[in-house]
Each structure stands twice: as C-alpha cells, then as structure tokens.
Motif scaffolding. Structure first.
Motif, PDB file in Angstrom:
ATOM      1  N   GLU A  28       0.831  -1.200   0.000  1.00  0.00           N
ATOM      2  CA  GLU A  28       0.000   0.000   0.000  1.00  0.00           C
ATOM      3  C   GLU A  28       0.873   1.260   0.000  1.00  0.00           C
ATOM      4  N   ALA A  29       1.977   1.249   0.796  1.00  0.00           N
ATOM      5  CA  ALA A  29       2.882   2.417   0.821  1.00  0.00           C
ATOM      6  C   ALA A  29       3.561   2.607  -0.530  1.00  0.00           C
ATOM      7  N   ASN A  30       3.996   1.502  -1.137  1.00  0.00           N
ATOM      8  CA  ASN A  30       4.630   1.606  -2.458  1.00  0.00           C
ATOM      9  C   ASN A  30       3.646   2.128  -3.494  1.00  0.00           C
ATOM     10  N   LEU A  31       2.402   1.718  -3.376  1.00  0.00           N
ATOM     11  CA  LEU A  31       1.385   2.177  -4.317  1.00  0.00           C
ATOM     12  C   LEU A  31       1.149   3.679  -4.131  1.00  0.00           C
ATOM     13  N   LEU A  32       1.111   4.134  -2.875  1.00  0.00           N
ATOM     14  CA  LEU A  32       0.902   5.551  -2.626  1.00  0.00           C
ATOM     15  C   LEU A  32       2.055   6.375  -3.199  1.00  0.00           C
ATOM     16  N   ARG A  33       3.284   5.909  -3.005  1.00  0.00           N
ATOM     17  CA  ARG A  33       4.448   6.626  -3.533  1.00  0.00           C
ATOM     18  C   ARG A  33       4.419   6.665  -5.063  1.00  0.00           C
TER      19      ARG A  33
ATOM     20  N   SER B 211       1.824   6.429  -6.951  1.00  0.00           N
ATOM     21  CA  SER B 211       0.716   7.278  -7.400  1.00  0.00           C
ATOM     22  C   SER B 211       1.112   8.749  -7.360  1.00  0.00           C
ATOM     23  N   ARG B 212       1.794   9.175  -6.292  1.00  0.00           N
ATOM     24  CA  ARG B 212       2.227  10.577  -6.185  1.00  0.00           C
ATOM     25  C   ARG B 212       3.279  10.912  -7.253  1.00  0.00           C
ATOM     26  N   HIS B 213       4.182   9.975  -7.494  1.00  0.00           N
ATOM     27  CA  HIS B 213       5.211  10.222  -8.502  1.00  0.00           C
ATOM     28  C   HIS B 213       4.595  10.350  -9.881  1.00  0.00           C
ATOM     29  N   ALA B 214       3.662   9.496 -10.201  1.00  0.00           N
ATOM     30  CA  ALA B 214       3.013   9.564 -11.513  1.00  0.00           C
ATOM     31  C   ALA B 214       2.235  10.871 -11.653  1.00  0.00           C
ATOM     32  N   GLU B 215       1.543  11.277 -10.591  1.00  0.00           N
ATOM     33  CA  GLU B 215       0.788  12.520 -10.653  1.00  0.00           C
ATOM     34  C   GLU B 215       1.717  13.722 -10.851  1.00  0.00           C
ATOM     35  N   ARG B 216       2.875  13.708 -10.174  1.00  0.00           N
ATOM     36  CA  ARG B 216       3.841  14.794 -10.317  1.00  0.00           C
ATOM     37  C   ARG B 216       4.384  14.846 -11.736  1.00  0.00           C
ATOM     38  N   MET B 217       4.698  13.696 -12.319  1.00  0.00           N
ATOM     39  CA  MET B 217       5.201  13.658 -13.696  1.00  0.00           C
ATOM     40  C   MET B 217       4.161  14.214 -14.655  1.00  0.00           C
ATOM     41  N   ARG B 218       2.897  13.899 -14.425  1.00  0.00           N
ATOM     42  CA  ARG B 218       1.856  14.407 -15.339  1.00  0.00           C
ATOM     43  C   ARG B 218       1.741  15.936 -15.219  1.00  0.00           C
ATOM     44  N   SER B 219       1.841  16.417 -13.967  1.00  0.00           N
ATOM     45  CA  SER B 219       1.717  17.880 -13.778  1.00  0.00           C
ATOM     46  C   SER B 219       2.870  18.619 -14.466  1.00  0.00           C
TER      47      SER B 219
END
Length: 425
Positions: free
Chosen positions: A118-123, A125-133
C-alpha cells in the motif's frame, strides 16, 4: 409205533401254530391299522416367520479420529452415560498447536507485506501525478518516456497490492485450517447416550482412515432408549413379511421373557450377494435383513445380544383347520382321458401331486383333496375339501404315507398317549 406218535404230534403242533397265525391275521384285518384320529374343527390360526439375529441400538455413532495423534487424556469409560457436547477424550495437540502458530505468523507477515504494498502504491501514485503535472506545464522539463515509466510503475504497484491481498486470504484460510485441526484434538459426544464400545487407552495413537484402511474406531455412543433386532430372513420368507407386521422377540440372555415389536425395515438386497460366493463351489444362502423395532425396551438390554423373532405375517379367526401332519401328497391317477394323457406324454412332464387328507367313513379311509391357506404352528387353514366334524387321520406320519383308499383303520389311544409324552418331554 413211537415214530408214528411223534409224527402225529408234529402235525398237531404245526396246525395249532397255523391256526394261531390265521386268527391273528384275521383279527388284525378286522381291527384295522392303528392311527390317530382327529375331527376337523374351527380355531384361530397365526402364521409366523421365524428368524434369528442380534440386538442393536436404532441410533448409534461410531466415532473415529480425523487426525493422527496420541491419546493424551481419556475422560470416559465403556458403559458410561454421556451428554451431547461432553468431552470424551483429548489427543496430543503439540504438533497442531505449532502448526497454528506457524500459520498465524505467516498471516502477520503477509499483512505486513500488504501494508508495504500500500505504501509503495501511494508513492508510485504521487510520482506519476507529479510527472503528469510537470509534463502538462512544460513538456521540456520531463520527457514523455519518464511520464509513461511513472504510470507503468503505478500499475505494477497496484498489481502487487492486489497479489498481497490475495496472499492475506490464503494465509487466513491456512490459519482456519490449522485451528480446525487443533480443535479436532478434542473429541466430544455427538449425541446423548451410552459409550457401548471403547477401543483406545491413554497413550495409544489413533490414525486417520484412508481408502484401503478404515482407520481407528475410537469409540461408539449409542442411544439405548430405542432398540431394534436385525434379523437374517431366508429369501423364501421375505415376500410374506410387510412393514408394520407385529413380532415377538426372545433373547438368549432373558430366556423367560418375550419382547413385542414391529417390522420397520425390509432389506432390498441380499446380505451376502451371490457374487461373493462365486467360485467357492458352494451354493450361497440368500438372506435378507429385516429390522424389528422393540416396544419400550428395558434398560438391561445391550447391543449384540442374540435374538430369535417370530414375525406374525397373517391371522385367521375361527377358521376351518386340519393338523399339519395330516396333509399328504398323492400322485394324480390316470383317469383314462386320452387327450390329457397324450399331452402329458408329449410334454414329458409328470402331473403335480395332489394335496389331501384321509377322511374316515365307516372305519375306512378315503383320500380327499383339500385346498389349504395359511399355516399356523400345528394346523393348516382349510379353504375347501372337508367340513366341520369330518374325522381324518392325523398320524403317525409313516402310516399316513403308506395308507391307500379303502384301508381299514382304528383309533389307537396309545398313540395319543405317546404324543402327549413326546410333547411334554
């Protein structure tokens, strides 16, 4: 002279002996063959089927172990009354408790792996969102490849979390299985009753049954409030028995008592099928299982007692009857009917013998065909052929076999006395 006297005396003695023999034969002819005589009368008849078997409890449970372990504690004795849910014995739980601990530890480990996923998934998810932004604000800062790698890593972490979740379910199932195995080290009574068989002692090891090995029968609990007798009935008698027929049971252990009951079950197949005796060279005996349930059995009754039962298959009230011993068979005499004789000759079959009795009229016997119904203990039911008050020959058996139409007979009271003595003995 003396020789003539001796010859004369010899002739006289011979004449006396011959005269005595002639007189004896004449007396016998005049007296007739000594027989027992009985009058045809009406009486109550009861037809029965007799069979032997053993007593058993209507409801019993054979308890076997579902696991292999050593008996650590035996809490009951054979013959003891138990209640449903009562602990009967405990098996050594060491191995199964260790297996449960191992499964619980594995479950904890898998749950930790889920938390990590779950922690790896959260990390991710945040990294992917940052790359998209960043890509959306300025495509020169990050490449398209970096954005796709971030999204791919997110999908990988989602799959890993799902796999970890499945791992938790699997670990939980293993814990439940281990807990179930541990619970089987405690054997409890499945019903209230009495321990009628106990096959283990403390320290013995019970084993699990397999296809070719029945395993260890630990003990048997029986409900002795309802008892039944399992009979082995010959195939020729089974068609006469019906469900609900009343029966009287005698037990070898209680020779002076009779136990009433009724038929509750009739087997549909032989106890020992003929196929089991194939190749043995012996003609198999075909018996069927018939179960008689006892009314209000006493507390002293025990399973496996030897029993003999008389099942009442039919009754007749005030019915015309003849003694069983009086019935005999005679071959049908040829009546001169050429058609019938030729037919019999062509077929090569002998005519069936005729059942009948010897009716006495004016001191001589006449063979009279009769039609019989049910058979009681000593008498046959008569449907036709004789009437109330007819005198018939009722013994002895050998005399009845040798009698012919027209033979003269006489009643011999000594034969009646012999029968009474034989009956009392």
């Amino acid at each position: 002279m003396r020789t003539g006297i001796k010859v004369l005396l010899g002739f006289v003695v011979l004449g006396v002996v011959a005269a005595a023999a002639i007189l004896a034969m004449t007396f016998e002819r005049q007296g007739g063959t000594p027989v027992r005589i009985e009058m045809v009368s009406q009486r109550d008849l009861v037809a029965t089927v007799t069979a032997s078997g053993n007593v058993r409890a209507t409801r019993k449970v054979d308890i076997s172990s579902d696991i292999s372990a050593k008996v650590a504690e035996l809490l009951v004795d054979e013959g003891e009354d138990v209640e449903e849910g009562q602990v009967l014995l405990r098996l050594d739980p060491t191995r199964y408790r260790a297996a449960l601990n191992r499964s619980e530890a594995n479950l904890s480990q898998v749950r930790a792996q889920v938390a990590q996923a779950e922690a790896n998934l959260l990390r991710a998810s945040r990294h992917a969102e940052r790359m998209r932004s960043i890509w959306a604000s300025d495509s020169l800062l990050v490449s398209r490849q970096e954005v796709e790698n971030a999204e791919t890593d997110l999908e990988i972490q989602e799959s890993m979390l799902e796999a970890s979740t499945f791992g938790v379910s699997q670990a939980q199932a293993a814990v439940e299985e281990a807990r179930d195995q541990l619970s089987k080290t405690v054997i409890v009574a499945p019903m209230s009753g009495r321990v009628t068989r106990l096959n283990v002692e403390e320290g013995e090891t019970v084993i699990v049954g397999t296809m070719n090995n029945p395993g260890s029968l630990v003990l048997t609990v029986s409900d002795l409030s309802v008892m039944e007798v399992v009979l082995e009935v010959d195939e020729t008698d089974v068609p006469e028995i019906a469900l609900g027929d009343e029966a009287t049971v005698e037990l070898d252990a209680f020779p002076e008592l009779e136990f009433p009951g009724f038929v509750t079950e009739i087997g549909n197949s032989a106890i020992r099928p003929p196929s089991q005796s194939a190749g043995s060279g012996q003609t198999p005996t075909i018996d069927f299982e018939v179960v008689v349930t006892l009314f209000d059995p006493p507390a002293e009754l025990r399973p496996d007692l030897s029993a003999t039962a008389e099942v009442i298959t039919d009754t007749r009230d005030n019915q015309l009857s003849i003694p069983i011993i009086s019935l005999t068979l005679r071959e049908e005499e040829e009546n001169g009917n050429g058609g019938n004789s030729s037919a019999s000759g062509r077929g090569g079959d002998k005519p069936d013998p005729i059942e009948g009795v010897f009716v006495i009229r004016e001191g001589r016997v006449t063979f009279t065909p009769v039609q019989i119904g049910i058979a009681g203990q000593e008498y046959f039911e008569v449907l036709s052929g004789v009437a109330v008050g007819d005198s018939i020959v009722s013994g002895p058996y050998q005399v009845i076999r040798e009698l012919e139409d027209g033979d003269e007979v006489r009643h011999d009271e000594d034969l009646e006395s012999d029968d009474e003595r034989n009956g009392s003995s």
